[in-house]
Write an enzyme that holds these catalytic residues in place. Structure first.
Site, short mmCIF file in Angstrom:
data_model
loop_
_atom_site.label_atom_id
_atom_site.label_comp_id
_atom_site.label_asym_id
_atom_site.label_seq_id
_atom_site.Cartn_x
_atom_site.Cartn_y
_atom_site.Cartn_z
N MET A 40 3.93 37.83 28.36
CA MET A 40 3.53 36.73 27.48
C MET A 40 4.33 35.48 27.85
O MET A 40 4.42 34.53 27.07
CB MET A 40 3.75 37.11 26.01
N GLY A 41 4.94 35.48 29.04
CA GLY A 41 5.68 34.30 29.48
C GLY A 41 7.04 34.18 28.85
O GLY A 41 7.58 35.15 28.32
N GLY A 46 14.70 40.43 32.45
CA GLY A 46 14.00 41.71 32.26
C GLY A 46 12.62 41.66 32.91
O GLY A 46 12.21 42.59 33.61
N HIS A 47 11.90 40.55 32.69
CA HIS A 47 10.59 40.40 33.33
C HIS A 47 10.74 40.37 34.86
O HIS A 47 9.93 40.94 35.59
CB HIS A 47 9.94 39.08 32.92
N LYS A 161 11.91 48.89 27.05
CA LYS A 161 12.42 48.37 25.77
C LYS A 161 11.32 48.51 24.71
O LYS A 161 11.59 48.91 23.58
CB LYS A 161 12.85 46.91 25.88
N ASP A 162 10.09 48.20 25.11
CA ASP A 162 8.94 48.37 24.21
C ASP A 162 8.38 49.78 24.43
O ASP A 162 7.28 49.94 24.96
CB ASP A 162 7.90 47.30 24.50
N SER A 197 15.17 40.02 25.79
CA SER A 197 13.91 39.83 25.08
C SER A 197 13.66 38.34 24.92
O SER A 197 14.61 37.57 24.73
CB SER A 197 14.02 40.48 23.69
N SER A 198 12.40 37.96 24.97
CA SER A 198 12.07 36.54 24.76
C SER A 198 12.51 36.11 23.37
O SER A 198 12.86 34.95 23.14
CB SER A 198 10.57 36.31 24.90
O1 PAF Z 1 5.04 43.27 26.19
C1 PAF Z 1 4.39 42.20 26.22
O2 PAF Z 1 4.85 41.17 26.69
C2 PAF Z 1 2.98 42.19 25.64
O3 PAF Z 1 2.87 43.04 24.54
C3 PAF Z 1 1.89 42.50 26.69
C4 PAF Z 1 2.04 43.91 27.24
C5 PAF Z 1 1.96 41.50 27.82
C6 PAF Z 1 0.51 42.41 26.03
O4 PAF Z 1 0.28 41.15 25.51
#
Ligand code: PAF
Length: 294
Positions: A40-41, A46-47, A161-162, A197-198
């Site tokens: 989600m930007g 982490g990303h 994490k999620d 985390s964002s």
């Molecule tokens: O984890 C996230 O950033 C969001 O839930 C995802 C998987 C991109 C879906 O919108």
């Protein structure tokens, strides 16, 4: 005299579905495998770890940035969710992303999200974070299903994490026979243990100092497992410790890691999950524990 400056643009950014499909088809014709990182930007390290790991799974790496309105509740932070597209593009390019798909809401939900066909993974979506965020995981499963159909990757990468999200997506892919492998990547942490985390950007300086306690409390709970203390007691101690550290706990729960069912008194592959508010920020974290009898 003028100087010509060459800038090699390696990453392509597209906003339309047909543009993604055209590029993916070209790569597929060349038999190149594709790894996909949906986001989600407002990217953090982490990303970036997800993107770096994606290179191990595909010859071409595709990322998406879409702040999905369907996964936010009416009183949640959709309208204030940070949007940092230009910086995100630069960062993604630096870590070797080949294609960025950054659609807007009309592209993903052309008829509006109310009448959008939905994907629901029952039961798994209704517990833990799903219990306090009704509809959240339907929004996640729906958008991820759409993104997987648009990008058609060989592998898609998600952060652990999620953890509940990761299990829900894996189950959806299995149930709907989607031809993609789902890979989970371990949580990336700040030096003091706070999971990246964002939403950490919502923390004030004082809250940021307190935030690492979430992981510390989970570590204590993990140490207590298998020591003859009941799971209910461990959960309650962790909940009280969170309150003492300034959090408003949402849940602390010890579950089986494979399906998030309630853990019994037996040994096994367990996960302790927690969600707690610290000021405006709702933080989640988890720790996996393999408990064996002595
Ligand atoms: O984890 C996230 O950033 C969001 O839930 C995802 C998987 C991109 C879906 O919108």
């Amino acid at each position: 005299m003028f100087k010509v400056q060459w800038k090699i643009i390696l990453m392509i950014t597209v906003h339309q579905i047909n543009a993604v499909r055209a590029q993916i088809k070209t790569w597929q014709r060349l038999e190149q495998t594709i790894a996909f990182v949906p986001t989600m930007g407002n990217l953090h390290n982490g990303h970036l770890e997800l993107v770096k790991q994606a290179h191990q799974y595909g010859q071409k790496v595709v990322a998406s940035i879409f702040v999905n309105p369907m996964q936010f509740g009416p009183s949640e932070d959709f309208l204030t969710y940070p949007s940092t597209l230009e910086t995100d593009q630069q960062i993604l390019e630096q870590v070797g992303t080949d294609l960025l798909f950054a659609p807007n809401a009309d592209t993903i939900y052309p008829y509006g999200q109310i009448v959008q066909t939905r994907v629901e993974v029952p039961e798994l979506s209704d517990i833990l974070c799903g219990a306090s965020r009704p509809g959240h995981f339907v929004g996640v499963a729906t958008v991820v299903c759409k993104l997987l159909n648009i990008v058609q990757p060989d592998v898609a990468i998600f952060g652990e994490k999620d953890f509940q999200q990761l299990l829900i997506i894996s189950r959806m892919v299995e149930d709907l026979n989607l031809p993609v492998e789902i890979v989970g990547i371990p949580t990336v942490r700040e030096a003091d243990g706070l999971a990246m985390s964002s939403r950490n950007s919502y923390l004030t300086a004082d809250e940021r100092n307190k935030a690492p306690n979430l992981y510390k409390i989970l570590q204590v709970a993990a140490q207590n497992l298998g020591q003859g203390i009941s799971k209910v007691q461990i959960e309650e101690q962790a909940r009280l410790a969170l309150i003492a550290a300034g959090f408003k706990p949402n849940y602390v729960s010890i579950r089986h890691a494979m399906d998030l069912t309630e853990a019994g008194p037996d040994d096994g592959d367990l996960i302790i999950l927690a969600a707690a508010y610290l000021g405006k920020a709702r933080l989640i974290d988890n720790i996996r524990v393999y408990v064996t009898s002595q």
